[in-house]
Design an enzyme around this catalytic site. Sequence first.
Site, PDB file in Angstrom:
ATOM      1  CE1 TYR A  85      -0.171   2.787  13.535  1.00 62.43           C
ATOM      2  CE2 TYR A  85      -2.162   3.870  12.725  1.00 62.43           C
ATOM      3  CZ  TYR A  85      -0.898   3.338  12.490  1.00 62.43           C
ATOM      4  OH  TYR A  85      -0.376   3.349  11.228  1.00 62.43           O
ATOM      5  CD  GLU A  94      -1.698   4.075   8.024  1.00 59.85           C
ATOM      6  OE1 GLU A  94      -1.488   4.500   9.184  1.00 59.85           O
ATOM      7  OE2 GLU A  94      -1.796   4.809   7.038  1.00 59.85           O
ATOM      8  CG  HIS A 152      -0.921   8.960   3.331  1.00 61.87           C
ATOM      9  ND1 HIS A 152      -1.128   7.636   3.608  1.00 61.87           N
ATOM     10  CD2 HIS A 152      -0.475   9.499   4.501  1.00 61.87           C
ATOM     11  CE1 HIS A 152      -0.821   7.368   4.869  1.00 61.87           C
ATOM     12  NE2 HIS A 152      -0.409   8.507   5.433  1.00 61.87           N
ATOM     13  CD  GLU A 210      -4.666   7.869   9.449  1.00 63.60           C
ATOM     14  OE1 GLU A 210      -4.148   8.929   9.829  1.00 63.60           O
ATOM     15  OE2 GLU A 210      -4.267   6.757   9.792  1.00 63.60           O
ATOM     16  CG  ASN A 256      -5.173   3.592   8.531  1.00 61.87           C
ATOM     17  OD1 ASN A 256      -5.294   2.570   7.841  1.00 61.87           O
ATOM     18  ND2 ASN A 256      -4.764   4.745   8.031  1.00 61.87           N
ATOM     19  NE  ARG A 275      -3.493   2.316   2.648  1.00 67.44           N
ATOM     20  CZ  ARG A 275      -3.343   3.211   3.628  1.00 67.44           C
ATOM     21  NH1 ARG A 275      -2.513   2.984   4.626  1.00 67.44           N
ATOM     22  NH2 ARG A 275      -4.037   4.326   3.614  1.00 67.44           N
TER      23      ARG A 275
HETATM   24  O1  IFM Z   1       2.519   7.637  10.017  1.00 62.52           O
HETATM   25  C1  IFM Z   1       1.140   7.708  10.157  1.00 62.52           C
HETATM   26  C2  IFM Z   1       0.463   7.510   8.819  1.00 62.52           C
HETATM   27  O2  IFM Z   1       0.898   8.429   7.876  1.00 62.52           O
HETATM   28  C3  IFM Z   1      -1.033   7.661   8.977  1.00 62.52           C
HETATM   29  N1  IFM Z   1      -1.541   6.841  10.017  1.00 62.52           N
HETATM   30  C4  IFM Z   1      -0.871   6.883  11.294  1.00 62.52           C
HETATM   31  C5  IFM Z   1       0.619   6.665  11.104  1.00 62.52           C
HETATM   32  C6  IFM Z   1       1.336   6.683  12.465  1.00 62.52           C
HETATM   33  O3  IFM Z   1       1.141   7.896  13.107  1.00 62.52           O
END
Ligand code: IFM
Length: 467
Positions: free
Chosen positions: A301, A353, A128, A173, A299, A84
Amino acid sequence: MPAQDIYRRLPRFPDDFVWGVATSAFQIEGAPTLDGKGPSIWDTFCRQPGAIADGSNGDVACEHVRRWQADLDLIAELGVDAYRFSVSWPRVRPGGTGAWNSKGMDFYERLVDGLLARGIKPYLTLNHWDLPDELQQQGGWANRDTVHRFVEYAQGITRRLGDRVASITTHNEPWVIAVLGHETGIFAPGIKNRATAMQATHHLLLSHGLALQALRADGHATRLGIVLNLSPMHSATDAPEDIEKTRLEDGRLLRWYMDPLFNGTYPQDVVEFLGDDAPRVQSGDMAAITTPMDFLGVNYYSRSVISAQGPWDVNSSGREVTDMGWEVYPEGLTELLVRMHRDYPVPPLYVTENGGAFKDNLQDGRVHDHQRRDYIARHISAVADAMEQGVHMEGYMVWSLLDNFEWASGFEKRFGIVHVDYTTQQRTLKDSALWYRDFLLQHKAMRQHRASVPVAGVSSQHNAVAS
Ligand code: IFM
């Protein structure tokens, strides 16, 4: 859960599950003026004193524009199915409008062909975050005209590459672009105005929907979708004010995007909260935003814990915390995916992500990044849990292939499964990369085994058995 335990979950993943790694243009490419590339808002933002923690910028980054072939070899060495990446809009159309830059286009053409030659599926993202700076001079995402410039850009790229990429994502995002870029101003273009942010968010969603319509009208068969950054929101306590704030934050992060994309409305409680800052919506906009998608990327985290008293202390849960200060909370990914599947008529989902920034130590050619390895393994297991609960998942991509420019944190935070020495540009596979490679080898072996032992009445695509 130790990393090796994930092997028990392998049978959960169907043969056609897509395993990948991800990057974005500005974070790795460098070469900001090479062959006619124009400036992006991030090139400009990096030059504002204090904007980037270590005072760095994207001028060199991972020198990917020069080293792309070796980088593609690295990706192939990992054994992933997909890569990606994003296209830099100002590299292919420097001013965002007007003349196209054929040398910039050629770069992505070579990249896509190079991936295909190595048997890797290209997953292309159009936006992006690196908007051409010239468009920002005219108001950027807050200006409705940018919507139409984006549709042209999407058409130009798809005409050139749409026949060879596995999918096209419109935006990565949009919450980050709108809120961090236009409300808190900690990201480019550095604006601090909530009404501007909300107008920007509406234009991002509108441009997504109109781009999908235009690409389909042009006859392209490529799979189309968007990528959202989402987290489950948990209230810090049972106090009514915490619960109320949690609901609002969930509205601003998740429902603000999911409701219009799937139900054609903005959430009423958030609209009321925004008052005069709510976006101006024209007739027909919401219908365009709900244009059906072929996939949705998430995405993930961490979770968010909300307290009406102010920021929640991330160390108070006693869980591991990454170098970004984000709590490691894999079960939040399962919770999120199950909720999306339950509350919305979603298309197939991808984790586009997922990964962690940790302090790395390169010694004798090795980086023993076992925290990152375990982070990834635990989140893959969380995806398996979601699939067990009926969620239709099609892929998982590690963020990130390489250590890279982590936006306002500069080069201080390392997310890569491949270490980059920024002085020599040498790449070193970290232990997390070696582990991911081994894990994918096991999945490949399982695919081969399934292919040789067909299960009566079950297609190989869905020949997944419970662990
Ligand atoms: O590095 C970023 C990415 O560009 C977008 N999503 C979160 C990642 C980590 O912060």
